[in-house]
Scaffold this active site. Structure first.
Site, PDB file in Angstrom:
ATOM      1  N   HIS A   1     -17.747  -8.064   4.972  1.00 20.98           N
ATOM      2  CA  HIS A   1     -17.025  -9.372   4.950  1.00 20.98           C
ATOM      3  C   HIS A   1     -17.652 -10.514   5.000  1.00 20.98           C
ATOM      4  O   HIS A   1     -16.754 -11.255   5.964  1.00 20.98           O
ATOM      5  CB  HIS A   1     -15.989  -8.763   5.750  1.00 20.98           C
TER       6      HIS A   1
ATOM      7  N   HIS B   1      -7.266  -9.162   2.999  1.00 24.09           N
ATOM      8  CA  HIS B   1      -7.450  -8.193   3.954  1.00 24.09           C
ATOM      9  C   HIS B   1      -6.051  -7.891   4.598  1.00 24.09           C
ATOM     10  O   HIS B   1      -5.938  -7.505   5.861  1.00 24.09           O
ATOM     11  CB  HIS B   1      -8.637  -8.346   4.932  1.00 24.09           C
TER      12      HIS B   1
ATOM     13  N   GLU C   1      -7.415  -3.685  -0.872  1.00 25.04           N
ATOM     14  CA  GLU C   1      -8.252  -4.791  -1.040  1.00 25.04           C
ATOM     15  C   GLU C   1      -8.675  -4.723  -2.300  1.00 25.04           C
ATOM     16  O   GLU C   1      -9.764  -4.067  -2.908  1.00 25.04           O
ATOM     17  CB  GLU C   1      -9.405  -4.844  -0.102  1.00 25.04           C
TER      18      GLU C   1
HETATM   19  C1  GLA Z   1     -12.520  -3.049   5.375  1.00 29.78           C
HETATM   20  C2  GLA Z   1     -13.720  -1.918   5.579  1.00 29.78           C
HETATM   21  C3  GLA Z   1     -13.296  -1.058   6.719  1.00 29.78           C
HETATM   22  C4  GLA Z   1     -12.895  -1.728   7.919  1.00 29.78           C
HETATM   23  C5  GLA Z   1     -11.872  -2.884   7.724  1.00 29.78           C
HETATM   24  C6  GLA Z   1     -11.868  -3.573   9.018  1.00 29.78           C
HETATM   25  O1  GLA Z   1     -11.387  -2.297   5.032  1.00 29.78           O
HETATM   26  O2  GLA Z   1     -13.568  -1.162   4.629  1.00 29.78           O
HETATM   27  O3  GLA Z   1     -14.318  -0.256   6.859  1.00 29.78           O
HETATM   28  O4  GLA Z   1     -14.336  -2.433   8.362  1.00 29.78           O
HETATM   29  O5  GLA Z   1     -12.399  -3.588   6.656  1.00 29.78           O
HETATM   30  O6  GLA Z   1     -11.716  -3.031  10.201  1.00 29.78           O
END
Ligand code: GLA
Length: 350
Positions: free
Chosen positions: A106, A179, A316
């Site tokens: 991210h 997210h 997402e």
């Molecule tokens: C995304 C990732 C997960 C986790 C979340 C935040 O969805 O794929 O593995 O890191 O973000 O906790």
């Protein structure tokens, strides 16, 4: 329809942060903060017309800064993972933060979820908010000055529409998503295992034990990853399937049948008790379905709700994880003169 604004606090360096409230013609309401562009609350009706908040979030800016596991935020410059935090573009190797075990996640230590965006109210259909951010050349290790605009619109047909735009002055990589953690039953007081999910995908991208895709596009047929028909999320989540064991539930990218490019139905969630339904439409080729596996009760959110394992789910929309290192995946390279433009719509019905 209306857009109102109030202060949400300030960053350690004094930068003010605001909280905008978008209300559509039917009384649906979204609260969005300029910190990380995060959706803080989203109020939609159930089958009896009762309005309630269906997203996880925190009450104060300080809590977002301290401990948000990406609640509601805009993730970027590269949402999801890049293996070992390394990629090569035009023969140059770039090194990014390894902020998720050995991998980059991210956008790094200070991704787009941790910066303060500039905001402009937008008129037109529904209630709109435009957020802009200039990610400088070299920020978090990425090349090129990337100018980003994310527009949230709470439309009068009861959708939260998100339009992403970006351009760059040097070759770079981009993958933007939102997210938000949804819980259509109770906003996160209980788990989402009874929610039913459909994902319009015949294949998904299996990963290694650190959640990096192997490069394979695997058929979902005969596996607990098959969501082609509406299926309760909890129905198969504990099956002895290696992909589920790796991350304690679902945390994978599905290869959408629409293949991206034009707006198409990617997923649908139905919550049987309240009757709430959420459709996800996107121009993206992939979607990460994350079943809130890392929530562990250590975060208390809005209204004193304790967020335990599986109390929220994320859908997402995105390009596939680790695309910069996977030549067979759709490209995430953006060049000067090109426009990065994607749209995702979360539409609510009963
Ligand atoms: C995304 C990732 C997960 C986790 C979340 C935040 O969805 O794929 O593995 O890191 O973000 O906790």
């Amino acid at each position: 329809m209306s857009v109102t604004k109030k202060p949400f606090g300030q960053m350690a360096d004094g930068t003010p942060v605001d909280l905008y409230t978008l209300t559509n013609a039917n009384g649906l309401q979204a609260k969005i903060t300029t910190y990380g562009g995060a959706v803080v609350s989203l109020v939609v009706p159930d089958r009896g017309g009762k309005l309630a908040d269906v997203v996880l979030g925190l009450e104060t800016l300080e809590e977002y800064v301290e401990k948000s596991p990406y609640f509601g935020c805009i993730a970027g410059r590269y949402a999801n993972r890049i293996a070992k935090g390394k990629f090569t573009l035009n023969g140059v190797e770039y090194t990014l933060a390894q902020n998720d075990g050995p991998n980059h996640l991210h956008g790094g230590n200070r991704g787009f979820d941790k910066v303060v965006w500039d905001a402009q109210e937008k008129s037109g259909d529904g209630a709109g908010l435009g957020l802009t951010y200039l990610s400088r050349d070299g920020e978090e290790g990425y090349p090129g000055n990337l100018s980003v605009k994310v527009t949230y619109t709470l439309t009068d047909d009861d959708a939260l529409r998100i339009d992403y735009l970006a351009n760059t002055d040097a070759d770079t990589i981009v993958n933007l998503t939102n997210h938000t953690y949804f819980n259509l039953a109770d906003g996160g007081a209980g788990d989402i295992l009874g929610h039913e999910l459909m994902i319009d995908a015949d294949r998904f991208t299996p990963t290694d034990s650190t959640s990096i895709p192997t490069g394979e596009l695997r058929s979902v047929a005969g596996t607990p990853m098959d969501f082609r028909q509406l299926t309760a999320i909890g129905a198969r989540i504990d099956e002895d399937y290696e992909q589920l064991r790796f991350c304690g539930g679902y945390d994978h990218n599905w290869v959408l049948n629409s293949a991206g490019g034009s707006l198409a139905l990617a997923a649908m969630v139905r919550e049987p008790v309240t009757g709430r339904v959420m459709e996800v439409h996107t121009t993206e080729p992939g979607i990460q379905f994350y079943s809130g596996n890392f929530l562990d009760g250590s975060i208390t959110g809005k209204g004193g709700k304790v967020y335990r394992k599986h109390h929220g789910l994320c859908l997402e929309t995105q390009h596939f994880p680790d695309s910069p290192n996977k030549p067979n995946f759709p490209s995430t390279v953006l060049k000067p003169g090109e426009v990065y433009q994607t749209t995702t719509v979360y539409r609510f019905t009963v």
